[in-house]
Design a protein around this motif. Structure first.
Motif, mmCIF file in Angstrom:
data_model
loop_
_atom_site.group_PDB
_atom_site.id
_atom_site.type_symbol
_atom_site.label_atom_id
_atom_site.label_comp_id
_atom_site.label_asym_id
_atom_site.label_seq_id
_atom_site.Cartn_x
_atom_site.Cartn_y
_atom_site.Cartn_z
ATOM 1 N N TYR A 76 -18.968 -22.031 -0.871
ATOM 2 C CA TYR A 76 -19.351 -22.158 -2.323
ATOM 3 C C TYR A 76 -18.836 -23.189 -3.124
ATOM 4 O O TYR A 76 -18.798 -23.090 -4.358
ATOM 5 N N LYS A 77 -18.266 -24.132 -2.516
ATOM 6 C CA LYS A 77 -17.686 -25.131 -3.278
ATOM 7 C C LYS A 77 -18.746 -25.917 -4.452
ATOM 8 O O LYS A 77 -19.624 -26.363 -3.921
ATOM 9 N N LYS A 89 -19.273 -15.872 -6.929
ATOM 10 C CA LYS A 89 -18.926 -14.648 -7.827
ATOM 11 C C LYS A 89 -19.572 -13.510 -7.231
ATOM 12 O O LYS A 89 -19.290 -12.389 -7.553
ATOM 13 N N GLN A 90 -20.609 -13.494 -6.683
ATOM 14 C CA GLN A 90 -21.776 -12.731 -6.222
ATOM 15 C C GLN A 90 -20.801 -11.670 -5.535
ATOM 16 O O GLN A 90 -19.935 -11.729 -4.641
ATOM 17 N N LEU A 91 -21.742 -10.406 -5.274
ATOM 18 C CA LEU A 91 -21.306 -9.254 -4.465
ATOM 19 C C LEU A 91 -22.579 -9.060 -3.551
ATOM 20 O O LEU A 91 -23.280 -7.857 -3.737
ATOM 21 N N MET A 92 -23.060 -9.930 -2.730
ATOM 22 C CA MET A 92 -24.103 -9.694 -1.905
ATOM 23 C C MET A 92 -23.749 -10.224 -0.283
ATOM 24 O O MET A 92 -24.758 -10.406 0.407
ATOM 25 N N GLY A 150 -21.159 -14.552 -17.385
ATOM 26 C CA GLY A 150 -20.335 -14.449 -16.282
ATOM 27 C C GLY A 150 -19.989 -15.748 -15.565
ATOM 28 O O GLY A 150 -18.814 -16.228 -15.497
ATOM 29 N N THR A 151 -20.984 -16.524 -15.440
ATOM 30 C CA THR A 151 -20.665 -18.185 -15.172
ATOM 31 C C THR A 151 -21.395 -19.045 -16.315
ATOM 32 O O THR A 151 -22.763 -18.708 -16.655
ATOM 33 N N GLU A 152 -20.796 -19.914 -16.823
ATOM 34 C CA GLU A 152 -21.379 -20.843 -17.617
ATOM 35 C C GLU A 152 -21.189 -22.106 -16.964
ATOM 36 O O GLU A 152 -20.571 -22.835 -16.973
ATOM 37 N N ALA A 153 -22.390 -22.594 -16.323
ATOM 38 C CA ALA A 153 -22.532 -23.853 -16.036
ATOM 39 C C ALA A 153 -23.942 -24.349 -15.505
ATOM 40 O O ALA A 153 -24.795 -23.690 -15.558
#
Length: 537
Positions: free
Chosen positions: A219-220, A227-230, A478-481
């Motif tokens: 995930y670079k 950050k996911q949980l799957m 959660g993520t800002e990108a």
């Protein structure tokens, strides 16, 4: 002169198509069935002869996508022809507002009889259908409950896919033969926890499925993905998902009698949610539970002897996930064949359009994942196959233009010569079916917006644009990108090139296109985030 001739031929073809009597339409909508899990889409390790049969006699779309890759919102987009922010169904545990107009109502007003059988999963009960018989909440694989239009809740003995097929054939037999019909067959398969039919237990045990090249993705450069949980290795549970040391408790004998006193409206959903939470496996009768105990009991013994840890455990879980997933899909494919055979035997095939699609794509170990939600290809793309006897030239065609599930309803109306109402945001792709080589169909790209957060899998909300060559996405909460992918050079979407100076012009053009779509579809939430992001970036 050449352009005039082409236009003339298209006009003649359109007139000929319109002169057919209104076609019957069957839309088979599965749950979480990945395009890469189908033979016709290139999978050589599994068997899907009946879906493949449909593809050989019709057209297969290589770039059918969804507007929000999660089950309920996808269904809402289908029957409204609208994006989630307009139909109001943004997240999976919502309740669809039935005060708005739906596709079946418009069809009914134009001479159709309409029906939905099987999985519904929209919180409220169906509206606008002449007939419906649907499963509450997610439904069950064994001995499922159904609610019919009389608000009776009945329990049907058997495996869910076969029960749905029998109800489908009964509807086709009992319908008014003098009117065209629109029928949605809502399948539960292949939803988690992937319970195969008894006859399919162990169907793929002899196959060792290769690990996807991205299974150990690091995930670079992709914070939201990290950050996911799957994760197959870390999130799939041994007991519930993979059925290791699951007791499969027996339940009292079941029959086609009311499971409990019938209740009305929202009370049905609430009572059935409580019932669902008691556990999928508790519904099995003695024959079903014994078969599961025998099969998974042996697997549990073998697993204990292996004493796996680390990557070896992750890869073992991947193999079990694949074997159960594909075994569950066997019944789905077999029962699609049952429906196609029924049409053939009863003289319905010649004037019945048959569509097969899933509510979105699904990860089969790519990036190390199961589930869906992301704008990335494996969850964004859904299988979409259509057989149209009215267009025989479509046989065994592969179509590459981008279509979205908000386009399904306008296209179905177009099949029947019914004008699209103004509230529908999608557009008919009948012109693509008539001319698969049509140019510039998807030049402006397709819009996507996912909302659920934190949800069970912690996927950050995001919106974006998918074109033939690129994906541009903005994550927020959660993520800002921002992320940008070149699909031709990087089809696995591993290299986020948002800061690559060689793509600065393309990035600017895509942001302009994305802003144009946001404004055109009146997505105020996305517009606010987009404008704020431009100020920062």
């Amino acid at each position: 002169m050449k352009k005039i001739l082409v236009l003339l031929l298209l006009c003649i073809h359109t007139i000929a198509f319109a002169q057919h009597k209104q076609p019957n339409i069957i839309f088979i909508l599965s749950d979480d069935h990945a395009y890469q899990a189908i033979g016709a889409y290139g999978n050589k390790l599994i068997s899907t002869p009946n879906i493949d049969r449909l593809a050989k006699s019709g057209a297969l779309f290589n770039n059918a996508i969804v507007s929000n890759a999660i089950c309920g919102p996808s269904r809402a987009a289908f029957i409204t022809g609208q994006y989630s922010h307009k139909n109001g169904y943004k997240v999976n545990d919502g309740v669809l507002d039935t005060n708005q107009r739906f596709l079946p109502e418009i069809l009914s007003q134009n001479g159709y009889q309409t029906a939905w059988i099987g999985k519904w999963h929209l919180g409220s009960l169906p509206k606008g259908f002449d007939y419906w018989n649907v499963m509450p909440v997610q439904g069950h694989y064994f001995n499922p409950d159904f609610i019919n239009q009389k608000n009776d809740t009945l329990l049907y003995h058997g495996y869910v896919t076969e029960v749905i097929t029998e109800l489908t054939k009964k509807y086709l037999k009992d319908r008014n033969p003098d009117k065209p019909f629109f029928l949605v067959v809502g399948e539960k398969a292949t939803h988690r926890e992937w319970l195969p039919d008894l006859q399919d237990l162990g169907a793929y045990d002899s196959v060792k499925f290769p690990l996807p090249a991205t299974f150990y993705d690091d995930y670079k450069g992709r914070t939201a993905a990290a950050k996911q949980l799957m994760s197959v290795g870390d999130v799939l549970t041994l007991k519930t998902d993979l059925k290791i040391n699951q007791p499969f408790g027996e339940k009292q004998k079941v029959n086609n009698q009311p499971a409990k006193p019938a209740v009305k409206g929202k009370e049905i959903e609430e009572s059935m949610m409580r019932y669902y939470q008691q556990g999928e496996y508790a519904r099995m009768d003695s024959v079903q539970s014994k078969a599961y105990r025998n099969y998974y009991g042996q697997l549990a013994k073998e697993f204990a002897q292996l004493n796996l840890t680390g990557n070896a455990l992750k890869e073992w879980k991947f193999q079990r996930y694949m074997k159960d997933y594909y075994a569950t899909a066997k019944s789905l494919d077999r029962n699609i064949g049952e429906i196609l055979d029924y049409l053939d035997k009863n003289g319905l095939s010649e004037n019945t359009i048959v569509i097969y699609a899933s509510d979105q794509g699904f990860y089969l170990g790519e990036h190390g994942w199961f589930d869906k939600r992301f704008i990335y290809e494996e969850s964004l793309r859904t299988p979409f196959i259509i057989r149209m006897p009215q267009l025989p030239a479509l046989k065994d065609k592969k179509i590459n233009q981008i279509i979205s599930n908000v386009d399904w309803a306008p296209t179905i109306l177009d099949f029947s010569g019914i004008a699209k109402p103004d509230f529908m945001q999608g557009k008919s792709f009948l012109p693509v079916l008539k001319n698969p080589q049509i140019k510039n169909w998807s030049k402006d790209g397709a819009y996507y917006h996912y909302y659920e957060y934190p949800g069970p899998h912690y996927v950050s909300p995001h919106f974006g644009i998918r074109t033939d060559d690129y994906v541009l996405v903005r994550f927020y909460k959660g993520t800002e990108a921002w992320e940008l992918y070149d699909l031709k050079k990087d089809p696995s979407e591993l290299n986020n090139i948002i800061n690559d100076k060689h793509y600065s012009t393309i990035k600017t053009e895509l942001k302009k296109k994305l802003n144009k779509l946001i404004v055109a579809y009146d997505d105020q939430e996305a517009l606010k985030v987009f404008n704020q992001a431009l100020q920062v970036n």
